[in-house]
Design an enzyme around this catalytic site. Sequence first.
Site, PDB file in Angstrom:
ATOM      1  N   GLY A 174     -10.233  -4.682   2.510  1.00  0.00           N
ATOM      2  CA  GLY A 174      -9.336  -3.556   2.230  1.00  0.00           C
ATOM      3  C   GLY A 174      -8.442  -4.052   1.206  1.00  0.00           C
ATOM      4  N   GLY A 198      -6.531  -1.647  -1.216  1.00  0.00           N
ATOM      5  CA  GLY A 198      -5.907  -0.548  -0.665  1.00  0.00           C
ATOM      6  C   GLY A 198      -4.300  -0.701  -0.815  1.00  0.00           C
ATOM      7  N   PHE A 199      -3.610   0.030  -0.122  1.00  0.00           N
ATOM      8  CA  PHE A 199      -1.984   0.255  -0.429  1.00  0.00           C
ATOM      9  C   PHE A 199      -1.270  -1.328  -0.046  1.00  0.00           C
ATOM     10  CE2 PHE A 199       2.013   1.343   2.064  1.00  0.00           C
ATOM     11  CZ  PHE A 199       2.742   0.915   1.182  1.00  0.00           C
ATOM     12  N   ASP A 206     -18.943  -2.344   1.948  1.00  0.00           N
ATOM     13  CA  ASP A 206     -18.414  -1.978   3.270  1.00  0.00           C
ATOM     14  C   ASP A 206     -18.280  -3.029   4.351  1.00  0.00           C
ATOM     15  OD1 ASP A 206     -17.951  -0.394   5.820  1.00  0.00           O
ATOM     16  OD2 ASP A 206     -18.391   1.306   4.725  1.00  0.00           O
ATOM     17  N   ALA A 233      -8.747  -3.854   6.102  1.00  0.00           N
ATOM     18  CA  ALA A 233      -9.812  -2.658   5.869  1.00  0.00           C
ATOM     19  C   ALA A 233      -9.706  -1.704   7.304  1.00  0.00           C
ATOM     20  CB  ALA A 233     -11.048  -3.179   5.579  1.00  0.00           C
ATOM     21  N   SER A 245      -0.686  -2.955  14.514  1.00  0.00           N
ATOM     22  CA  SER A 245       0.176  -1.986  14.464  1.00  0.00           C
ATOM     23  C   SER A 245       1.017  -1.844  15.856  1.00  0.00           C
ATOM     24  CB  SER A 245      -0.330  -0.655  14.097  1.00  0.00           C
ATOM     25  OG  SER A 245       0.470   0.467  14.130  1.00  0.00           O
ATOM     26  N   TYR A 281      -6.040   6.470  16.783  1.00  0.00           N
ATOM     27  CA  TYR A 281      -5.840   5.489  15.787  1.00  0.00           C
ATOM     28  C   TYR A 281      -5.015   4.224  16.488  1.00  0.00           C
ATOM     29  CZ  TYR A 281      -3.259   2.782  12.264  1.00  0.00           C
ATOM     30  OH  TYR A 281      -2.710   1.642  11.701  1.00  0.00           O
ATOM     31  N   LYS A 294      -6.540   0.440  17.099  1.00  0.00           N
ATOM     32  CA  LYS A 294      -5.930  -0.893  16.491  1.00  0.00           C
ATOM     33  C   LYS A 294      -5.872  -1.881  17.777  1.00  0.00           C
ATOM     34  CE  LYS A 294      -4.801  -1.414  13.151  1.00  0.00           C
ATOM     35  NZ  LYS A 294      -5.456  -1.844  12.091  1.00  0.00           N
TER      36      LYS A 294
END
Length: 354
Positions: A7, A10-11, A53, A74, A117, A177, A181
């Site tokens: 990832g 990504g951001f 991927d 990712a 998270s 989500y 996680k």
Amino acid sequence: MRVLVTGGAGFIGSHIVADLAARGHEPVVFDALLPAAHAQRPAPTGAEWIEADVRDRAAVAGALRGVDAVCHQAAMVGLGKDFADAPDYVSCNDLGTAVLLAAMADAGVRDLVLAGSMVVYGEGRYDCSRHGVVRPGPRAPADLEAGRFEPVCPQCGDDVAPGLVGEDAPVDPRNVYATTKLAQEHLAAAWARASGGRAIALRYHNVYGPGMPRDTPYAGVASFFRSSLARGAAPVVFEDGGQRRDFVHVSDIASANTAALEGVASRADGELRAYNVGSGEPHTILEMAQELATAYPGPAPRVTGDFRLGDVRHITASSQRIRSELGWLPAVEFAAGIAGFAHASMRAPAVEPA
């Protein structure tokens, strides 16, 4: 150190790649560039790129050659739209993590930093004047519809005061989500025990900053507010805006990952260690919206009283463990970070999953 950053386009991943390179490491970007996260192809960087991927075991195995550690970013992020998103979340987050860890075990790569998270905790810590530390259950739809947003003591029904959650608190994910996680952490812990690997899970708080995707239901609340302001609309605040969060700048998240990668080798073999990563300065959702609207500048926030089942009221956690054990400290203060974010570039709207 050669680090595979899944990832990495990504951001958050792109900021980690930049921080690693600035500190003399060799990041390798591994990213599928899925339309759900990348409406436009990112501009090339000086780092090596692998477009694949994380669920592709052959591609992951090839990418792991010569790698010293993996920084696993990712994932499909955000609360999403509804439970119909569940298969996509489980596939991207949990299957992807399982494939990566299996390939790491085969390749003998033993060091992992995982993007975790704070949502794994569910509701945060609460203190009741009569019963001490308590854990309220999920908020009842009838209470939310009546505008009763604050949890109460599950034993006596009295008001409770929110506090800071430590890493050893019980986990209680409240949505899909969050569940994925937590499953990622369990998979990483199982991998560490089976392979003799060393793993660190960084439980991010509410991340914001340059490069956030805009106009998508899969981004964080700061992105929603900034997208509204860019359209000339007032930021829409759910409930009464009193939800407490810890907003942490993406550059601080990047430096925490570098600190974890540099420190993971000192962990005991077969161990996963979790760290909360936040600014240490809780603010309400309404405070964030007001600060951003003032800095932009734009219309004042509009508080709706609406709610989403699966949202939690307050979640702020102590980051003392990562500060004392890894020597990490956040560098971006809330007001300065929001002022910069108000005028920072954002990513083009992502294409929603089919």
